[in-house]
Motif scaffolding. Structure first.
Motif, PDB file in Angstrom:
ATOM      1  N   ALA A  97      -9.876   1.097  -1.227  1.00 47.17           N
ATOM      2  CA  ALA A  97      -9.897   0.589  -2.429  1.00 47.17           C
ATOM      3  C   ALA A  97     -10.803   1.019  -3.556  1.00 47.17           C
ATOM      4  O   ALA A  97     -11.926   0.915  -3.315  1.00 47.17           O
ATOM      5  CB  ALA A  97      -9.923  -0.788  -2.148  1.00 47.17           C
ATOM      6  N   THR A 124     -10.628  -3.574   0.758  1.00 43.65           N
ATOM      7  CA  THR A 124     -10.564  -4.567  -0.293  1.00 43.65           C
ATOM      8  C   THR A 124     -11.454  -5.363  -0.559  1.00 43.65           C
ATOM      9  O   THR A 124     -11.967  -6.012  -1.598  1.00 43.65           O
ATOM     10  CB  THR A 124      -9.029  -5.185  -0.306  1.00 43.65           C
ATOM     11  N   LEU A 133      -7.220  -4.251  -8.541  1.00 49.16           N
ATOM     12  CA  LEU A 133      -6.708  -3.860  -7.304  1.00 49.16           C
ATOM     13  C   LEU A 133      -5.237  -3.447  -7.649  1.00 49.16           C
ATOM     14  O   LEU A 133      -4.693  -2.483  -7.313  1.00 49.16           O
ATOM     15  CB  LEU A 133      -6.949  -4.807  -6.417  1.00 49.16           C
ATOM     16  N   PRO A 151      -2.297  -3.958   1.048  1.00 46.94           N
ATOM     17  CA  PRO A 151      -3.864  -3.971   0.876  1.00 46.94           C
ATOM     18  C   PRO A 151      -4.607  -4.878   1.976  1.00 46.94           C
ATOM     19  O   PRO A 151      -3.931  -5.791   2.407  1.00 46.94           O
ATOM     20  CB  PRO A 151      -4.198  -4.786  -0.417  1.00 46.94           C
TER      21      PRO A 151
END
Length: 295
Positions: A97, A124, A133, A151
Motif C-alpha cells: 500500500a 494497509t 488508499l 486491500p
C-alpha cells in the motif's frame, strides 16, 4: 477424490518484500514459508494448502522477482516465478500500500492474460493516510485488467476472508487434490532447511550478505524423534566467522531457535546439529544450485 469441492493452484507473486510469505503463512495458519524483513528471503516455490468445507486452495509462494542481480541463483528464482505463472489457475499479485514503482511494473509485465489475476494491496495497516488508499488502488489497477482488487493486511489478518472468497470464484470444480489435513507438499527435510535459513536471516541482520544456503546432510526419523544434521553454506571464510559468532554464540542461537520451531511443526523432539562450510561462488554455480534444490 472428494467431488463437489472447488480446488486449484494459486500463485502469489510480487516484488521482493511485499509480504507474500506473511500472507501465505496467515492463510495456512502455519509457518510454511520463511519470513524476514529482508528482501529475497523466499528462494524456492513453497506450496501451502488450505482446505475448508467448500474449497481447497493450493497456494504457491514464489520468490520476489529479481531485477537487480543476474547471478545463477537469481536466474533460477526468476525462472521459478515465470514457470509458476503458467502452471496455476489464479494469480495473486501483491503490492505494498502506497508503494508502486518500476519494480512492481516489471512483475505486471509478466502477468498472464489468459487466467484471472487478483490485485492484493498489502500492508494497509501501515498506510498513514487512509484517504490515500482509494486513489492508490485506482492508480495500480489502471495498469492491468484485474479480476478483482482486494486491500488486506496479512500481518493483522484483515480482509483475508474476503480475499479467499474472491479466489474461490475462479477455482475449478475438480474436488480435493490433497488430503484434507495436508498443509504443504514440501518434505520435512525441505522445511527443516528453510527454518535454519530463516534464523540466519533474522538473527544476523545486515551483517551477512545473501550468499547463504542450508544443506541437510542427514535426516533420520526414530519414532517421534528426528535427528537432523545440517550445513550452513557460505561464500567466504569471513562469512563463516559471522555465522559462528564469538564463542560460537550465533550458531548456537540459530540452531536452538530453529530446533524449537521444528519441534512445534513436527510435533516431536528434534536433535539438531548445525555447522558452517565455505563453498566459494555457490550462488553462481548452476550444478551446485541444483544439488541444493534450485531448479
Amino acid at each position: 477424490m472428494t467431488t463437489g469441492i472447488r480446488s486449484g493452484y494459486i500463485a502469489i507473486v510480487g516484488r521482493p518484500n511485499v509480504g507474500k510469505s506473511t500472507l501465505l503463512n496467515h492463510l495456512i495458519g502455519e509457518k510454511i514459508s520463511i519470513v524476514s524483513r529482508k528482501a529475497q528471503t523466499t528462494r524456492h516455490r513453497v506450496t501451502g494448502i488450505l482446505t475448508d468445507a467448500e474449497s481447497q486452495f493450493v497456494f504457491v509462494d514464489t520468490p520476489g522477482f529479481q531485477t537487480k542481480f543476474s547471478n545463477a541463483l537469481n536466474r533460477a528464482m526468476n525462472r521459478g516465478v515465470t514457470q509458476t505463472l503458467n502452471d496455476v489457475d489464479v494469480v495473486l499479485f501483491i503490492v505494498e500500500a502506497g508503494r508502486y514503482d518500476a519494480k512492481d511494473k516489471a512483475v505486471v509485465r509478466l502477468l498472464p492474460k489468459n487466467r484471472p489475476v487478483i490485485l492484493v494491496v498489502n500492508k494497509t495497516d501501515l498506510l498513514k493516510d487512509r484517504a490515500a488508499l482509494l486513489p492508490f488502488l485506482a492508480q495500480v489497477a489502471a495498469d492491468f485488467d484485474y479480476a478483482a482488487v482486494v486491500p488486506v493486511s496479512a500481518a493483522k489478518g484483515r480482509q483475508t476472508q474476503e480475499l479467499l472468497a474472491e479466489v474461490r470464484k475462479y477455482l475449478p470444480n475438480d474436488g480435493l487434490m490433497f488430503p484434507e489435513d495436508d498443509l504443504t507438499d514440501k518434505s520435512e527435510r525441505f522445511l527443516a532447511a528453510e527454518y535454519i535459513r530463516e534464523k540466519v536471516f533474522r538473527l544476523l541482520g545486515d551483517e551477512l550478505p545473501y550468499a547463504t544456503a542450508v544443506e541437510i546432510e542427514r535426516f533420520e526419523v526414530e519414532g517421534s524423534l528426528r535427528r537432523i544434521y545440517a550445513a550452513i553454506v557460505v561464500d567466504r571464510d569471513s562469512h563463516k566467522a559471522i555465522v559462528i559468532g564469538k564463542g560460537g554464540e550465533s550458531l548456537k542461537r540459530i540452531a536452538s531457535e530453529a530446533r524449537q520451531d521444528m519441534e512445534r511443526l513436527f510435533d516431536g523432539k528434534v536433535y539438531l546439529e548445525v555447522w558452517v562450510k565455505v563453498k566459494s561462488g555457490w550462488n553462481d554455480d548452476e550444478r551446485l544450485l541444483k544439488s541444493l534444490g534450485y531448479e
